[in-house]
Scaffold this active site. Structure first.
Site, PDB file in Angstrom:
ATOM      1  N   LEU A  49       0.811  -1.215   0.000  1.00 48.98           N
ATOM      2  CA  LEU A  49       0.000   0.000   0.000  1.00 48.98           C
ATOM      3  C   LEU A  49       0.843   1.264   0.000  1.00 48.98           C
ATOM      4  O   LEU A  49       0.675   2.143  -0.842  1.00 48.98           O
ATOM      5  CB  LEU A  49      -0.930  -0.004   1.222  1.00 48.98           C
ATOM      6  CG  LEU A  49      -1.729   1.272   1.492  1.00 48.98           C
ATOM      7  CD1 LEU A  49      -2.693   1.558   0.329  1.00 48.98           C
ATOM      8  CD2 LEU A  49      -2.502   1.150   2.806  1.00 48.98           C
ATOM      9  N   HIS A 108      16.485  -2.301  34.296  1.00 54.66           N
ATOM     10  CA  HIS A 108      17.695  -3.131  34.150  1.00 54.66           C
ATOM     11  C   HIS A 108      18.984  -2.328  34.255  1.00 54.66           C
ATOM     12  O   HIS A 108      20.077  -2.918  34.305  1.00 54.66           O
ATOM     13  CB  HIS A 108      17.670  -3.870  32.812  1.00 54.66           C
ATOM     14  CG  HIS A 108      16.851  -5.119  32.818  1.00 54.66           C
ATOM     15  ND1 HIS A 108      15.471  -5.097  32.784  1.00 54.66           N
ATOM     16  CD2 HIS A 108      17.216  -6.430  32.868  1.00 54.66           C
ATOM     17  CE1 HIS A 108      15.020  -6.342  32.793  1.00 54.66           C
ATOM     18  NE2 HIS A 108      16.045  -7.168  32.847  1.00 54.66           N
ATOM     19  N   GLU A 148       1.052   0.510  10.482  1.00 54.46           N
ATOM     20  CA  GLU A 148      -0.402   0.251  10.476  1.00 54.46           C
ATOM     21  C   GLU A 148      -1.205   1.485  10.879  1.00 54.46           C
ATOM     22  O   GLU A 148      -2.275   1.379  11.463  1.00 54.46           O
ATOM     23  CB  GLU A 148      -0.760  -0.927  11.396  1.00 54.46           C
ATOM     24  CG  GLU A 148      -0.168  -2.253  10.996  1.00 54.46           C
ATOM     25  CD  GLU A 148      -0.800  -2.837   9.745  1.00 54.46           C
ATOM     26  OE1 GLU A 148      -1.845  -2.319   9.313  1.00 54.46           O
ATOM     27  OE2 GLU A 148      -0.240  -3.807   9.203  1.00 54.46           O
TER      28      GLU A 148
END
Length: 309
Positions: free
Chosen positions: A54, A267, A292
């Site tokens: 697209l 972390h 999207e």
């Protein structure tokens, strides 16, 4: 299963869903019986692989700016144009390609075609190297006097783009589920680390600075999951779900980014260790505040559905 695939590896999950949703659903809903037998049945069996092409260099969120054109002649259509960010195209057996058949009608002049791999004029220009989703190949395509027969027109009429795209809005629900899975994976990794890493005499998860982060992460993931499931439920019962489709994609993708970012922070220096998945989670999550339909476009759609524009 979109959520579970996203939990394990978002790139592999989205490659599979690109085939299962945008690459096949238009044929399932609007294809002729011949198209279903030639393309859909083999795709379901895993014999044929699909691609949906697209986006263009100058047409992303605004599909009306599409420059690819399909000119009709006595033997079918001749397609000319360029597509980018086409997932799965390097190994697909066919691509679904939108192209203008009448530029004077805007969206209503865009039609969808099935183009077989190997058709003269259907060319792979390059494989795009991305900073994320390394397990999902993404490609730039060109169509140069690429001739397709009239029987490869999806919907059996020109200008069916809006109808078909409306029917595959559920791809946003798939994305919402997948990035929720990624967020859960990042959260689980951070929670386990926070229970094991000791600082100042106790596990860091017992310090409010870290514990509150984990609480917020867990809460947002649950909210994203419920929003995705409501949108999916509306699809299942056949109700208009455009507003919820965009809401779940918007919210879940941005939650995934926040959760992945906090997982890195929890972390500390190990968040940047390439042997751990933390930076992969963050890079992959960032992809779907753009892919999207960008977060900005989802907000525009929701504004429209709320009657604000």
């Amino acid at each position: 299963y979109c959520e579970e695939l996203g939990y394990v590896c978002l790139g592999i999950g989205r490659s599979i869903m690109g085939h299962c949703c945008t690459g096949t659903r238009p044929i399932y809903l609007f294809g002729t019986e011949e198209q279903k037998q030639i393309y859909l049945v083999p795709a379901i069996k895993g014999i044929k692989k699909s691609c949906f092409a697209l986006t263009e260099p100058n047409a992303g969120s605004d599909n009306r700016a599409m420059e690819t054109k399909a000119k009709r002649d006595a033997n079918g259509y001749i397609i000319n144009g360029t597509k980018v960010w086409a997932s799965n195209a390097t190994f697909c057996d066919y691509a679904i390609v939108p192209a203008y058949t009448d530029t004077s009608q805007g969206y209503r002049g865009i039609s969808l075609f099935i183009v077989d791999k190997g058709t003269p004029g259907f060319n792979i220009v390059r494989k795009i190297r991305k900073e994320s989703l390394h397990s999902m190949e993404t490609t730039e395509l060109s169509f140069e006097d690429c001739r397709v027969p009239e029987k490869n027109l999806i919907g059996e009429k020109e200008g069916a783009f809006l109808t078909i795209m409306g029917a595959i809005d559920i791809a946003r629900v798939d994305v919402g589920a997948a990035v929720t899975g990624l967020a859960q994976a990042a959260y689980d990794t951070a929670l386990n680390y926070a229970k094991q890493r000791v600082a100042f005499g106790r596990p860091i998860g017992q310090h409010q600075a870290i514990g509150f982060k984990l609480v917020d992460m867990a809460t947002e993931i649950e909210a994203a999951r419920l929003l995705v499931r409501k949108a999916a439920w509306l699809v299942d019962i056949g109700q208009n779900s455009t507003r919820l489709d965009s809401m779940c994609k918007l919210f879940a993708s941005e939650v995934a980014v926040r959760v992945a970012r906090e997982a890195v922070q929890i972390h500390g220096g190990y968040g940047f260790d390439s042997e751990l998945p933390l930076m992969r989670y963050l890079r992959d999550a960032l992809t779907y505040t753009v892919g999207e339909g960008t977060s900005e476009m989802q907000r525009r759609i929701i504004m429209r559905e709320l009657g604000l524009r």
